[in-house]
Write a protein that holds these residues in place. Structure first.
Motif, PDB file in Angstrom:
ATOM      1  N   CYS A   9      -5.399   2.478  -3.378  1.00 42.19           N
ATOM      2  CA  CYS A   9      -4.572   2.469  -2.161  1.00 42.19           C
ATOM      3  C   CYS A   9      -3.240   1.759  -2.361  1.00 42.19           C
ATOM      4  CB  CYS A   9      -5.321   1.787  -1.020  1.00 42.19           C
ATOM      5  SG  CYS A   9      -6.853   2.600  -0.520  1.00 42.19           S
ATOM      6  N   ALA A  33      -1.999   4.647   3.752  1.00 40.10           N
ATOM      7  CA  ALA A  33      -3.279   4.249   3.154  1.00 40.10           C
ATOM      8  C   ALA A  33      -3.927   3.063   3.851  1.00 40.10           C
ATOM      9  CB  ALA A  33      -3.073   3.918   1.669  1.00 40.10           C
ATOM     10  N   GLN A  34      -3.340   2.595   4.961  1.00 45.79           N
ATOM     11  CA  GLN A  34      -3.837   1.373   5.581  1.00 45.79           C
ATOM     12  C   GLN A  34      -5.299   1.481   6.028  1.00 45.79           C
ATOM     13  OE1 GLN A  34      -0.959   2.803   6.138  1.00 45.79           O
ATOM     14  NE2 GLN A  34       0.716   1.330   6.395  1.00 45.79           N
ATOM     15  N   SER A  42       2.422  -1.974   5.731  1.00 46.85           N
ATOM     16  CA  SER A  42       2.021  -1.593   4.377  1.00 46.85           C
ATOM     17  C   SER A  42       1.745  -2.797   3.492  1.00 46.85           C
ATOM     18  CB  SER A  42       3.115  -0.728   3.723  1.00 46.85           C
ATOM     19  OG  SER A  42       3.215   0.514   4.377  1.00 46.85           O
ATOM     20  N   LEU A  78       0.816  -1.209   0.000  1.00 50.44           N
ATOM     21  CA  LEU A  78       0.000   0.000   0.000  1.00 50.44           C
ATOM     22  C   LEU A  78       0.857   1.268   0.000  1.00 50.44           C
ATOM     23  CD1 LEU A  78      -2.843  -0.871   2.535  1.00 50.44           C
ATOM     24  CD2 LEU A  78      -2.637  -1.458   0.106  1.00 50.44           C
ATOM     25  N   HIS A  79       0.253   2.347  -0.488  1.00 49.05           N
ATOM     26  CA  HIS A  79       0.873   3.663  -0.381  1.00 49.05           C
ATOM     27  C   HIS A  79       1.011   4.047   1.091  1.00 49.05           C
ATOM     28  CE1 HIS A  79       0.710   4.442  -4.651  1.00 49.05           C
ATOM     29  NE2 HIS A  79      -0.585   4.175  -4.689  1.00 49.05           N
ATOM     30  N   ARG A  91      -7.635   3.636   5.081  1.00 52.69           N
ATOM     31  CA  ARG A  91      -8.504   3.828   3.919  1.00 52.69           C
ATOM     32  C   ARG A  91      -8.726   2.508   3.184  1.00 52.69           C
ATOM     33  NH1 ARG A  91      -6.847   6.182  -1.187  1.00 52.69           N
ATOM     34  NH2 ARG A  91      -4.867   6.632  -0.156  1.00 52.69           N
ATOM     35  N   PHE A  92      -7.664   1.699   3.068  1.00 51.60           N
ATOM     36  CA  PHE A  92      -7.785   0.398   2.413  1.00 51.60           C
ATOM     37  C   PHE A  92      -8.706  -0.523   3.214  1.00 51.60           C
ATOM     38  CE2 PHE A  92      -6.350  -4.019   2.155  1.00 51.60           C
ATOM     39  CZ  PHE A  92      -6.469  -4.250   0.793  1.00 51.60           C
TER      40      PHE A  92
END
Length: 365
Positions: A98, A31-32, A65, A27-28, A34-35
């Motif tokens: 994400c 972004a955890q 990530s 992941l970016h 949000r993902f």
């Protein structure tokens, strides 16, 4: 009981085996959450998809990530029907936004061990793959898209004139062969990779000569794309993917008189899987006939688009029914019932694709 290896069929989505899908993601930064929220929104929708058994969302305890989604499906065709649908493309957009990297892996299940498996309440129709398959380490994949009618000659010229990218991707991965065909305004590009398919596709997409060709054909595409926008590029290639669903080979070393051909079978609405199954049975029968001119066949299918890539020994005219996949009583009638091709043309003209380029990597590259 001794487990035997399949001698000819190295890949098949049609043996009824349970499928496990593993999706690895990096992941970016940041972004955890949000993902996780995006997954929570769609996991109940996924659970209602026909053929879905279960799934798990996992987060690495070493690197927050890195995430993993595993899912079980009753069979490969049910998973492919969902993953190739427009509904799926829209469903996974929030997840894809994400991720820096998404790597899907698909496995048929041969054995299970443990009390939880023994007690699992699965549908009675779910079964394991009966025996391991014997392959040569080659992964096959295809892309298909359409261009604006009237632009076919310009597109064919662009697609046939680029310099081949370097075949060697890394220590373990090599691009072995790229074959490109057209049928009307439909383009089909097939690749054969030894090693990691995703690494090879990334490698090819980063080559300047390939980027130039992709940019050159952009004005001719029926559906717009922007390869400089990662999300636009990801959605285009997701929709263009034409998965390999069956591969069979006669098992003999390839000789110099073997040539490659592609056939396009546009299925009637809802008949794509049945058509691919029908062709796979014909190819398995051909592989058991030493005199058959078809030495190997790969079938690619997405929804109602079916493409069959065949390596043929000798002239096409020698045994046209075998090459078209309709050898035997009533087989041609079955094919006609399943396809939407215009009946006024000959069967060969309806299905044979035009070869644009067929490139093999040098043996030691």
């Amino acid at each position: 009981m001794t487990t035997t290896l399949s001698e000819r069929v190295s890949q098949s989505a049609f043996d009824g085996s349970m499928l496990r899908v593993v999706l690895l993601m990096d992941l970016h930064e940041g972004a955890q959450q949000r993902f996780f929220e995006a997954y929570e929104q769609l996991r109940h929708d996924i659970a209602s998809i026909p053929g879905h058994i279960s799934d798990q969302l996992c987060q690495s305890f070493e690197n927050p990530s890195q995430w993993l989604i595993t899912s079980e499906w009753e069979s490969a065709p049910q998973y492919l029907a969902w993953v190739n649908s427009e509904h799926h493309a829209e469903q996974v957009k929030p997840l894809g936004a994400c991720a820096r990297v998404m790597r899907p892996l698909k496995f048929t299940v041969l054995r299970e061990t443990g009390r939880s498996y023994d007690q699992a309440a699965r549908p009675a129709r779910v079964r394991l793959q009966p025996a391991p398959r014997l392959g040569s380490g080659i992964v096959r994949h295809a892309l298909t898209f359409t261009v604006k009618p009237g632009s076919e000659k310009e597109v064919a010229s662009i697609l046939s004139s680029y310099a081949s990218p370097a075949a060697r991707v890394d220590e373990h991965t090599r691009l072995c062969r790229t074959s490109l065909f057209m049928h009307g305004n439909r383009v089909v590009r097939t690749v054969e990779v030894q090693g990691d398919l995703m690494a090879a596709l990334r490698h090819v997409s980063e080559q300047p000569e390939v980027r130039a060709v992709e940019e050159a054909i952009n004005p001719y595409l029926e559906k717009d794309r922007n390869l400089n926008d990662p999300e636009s590029a990801r959605m285009f290639f997701m929709r263009a993917a034409l998965p390999a669903v069956h591969h069979v080979a006669a098992g003999e070393p390839e000789t110099g008189d073997v040539t490659r051909h592609a056939l396009f079978y546009p299925a009637k609405p809802g008949c794509g899987e049945a058509l691919a199954r029908f062709l796979s049975r014909q190819d398995e029968a051909a592989a058991h006939r030493p005199e058959s001119p078809v030495r190997s066949s790969s079938i690619f299918q997405r929804d109602d688009i079916v493409v069959r890539l065949v390596d043929v020994r000798g002239p096409l005219e020698a045994e046209p029914d075998s090459i078209l996949g309709v050898r035997g009583p009533r087989k041609a009638a079955v094919l006609d019932r399943l396809t939407a091709a215009p009946a006024e043309r000959t069967r060969a003209a309806r299905h044979t694709m035009n070869l644009i380029t067929d490139r093999r990597a040098p043996a030691q590259s």
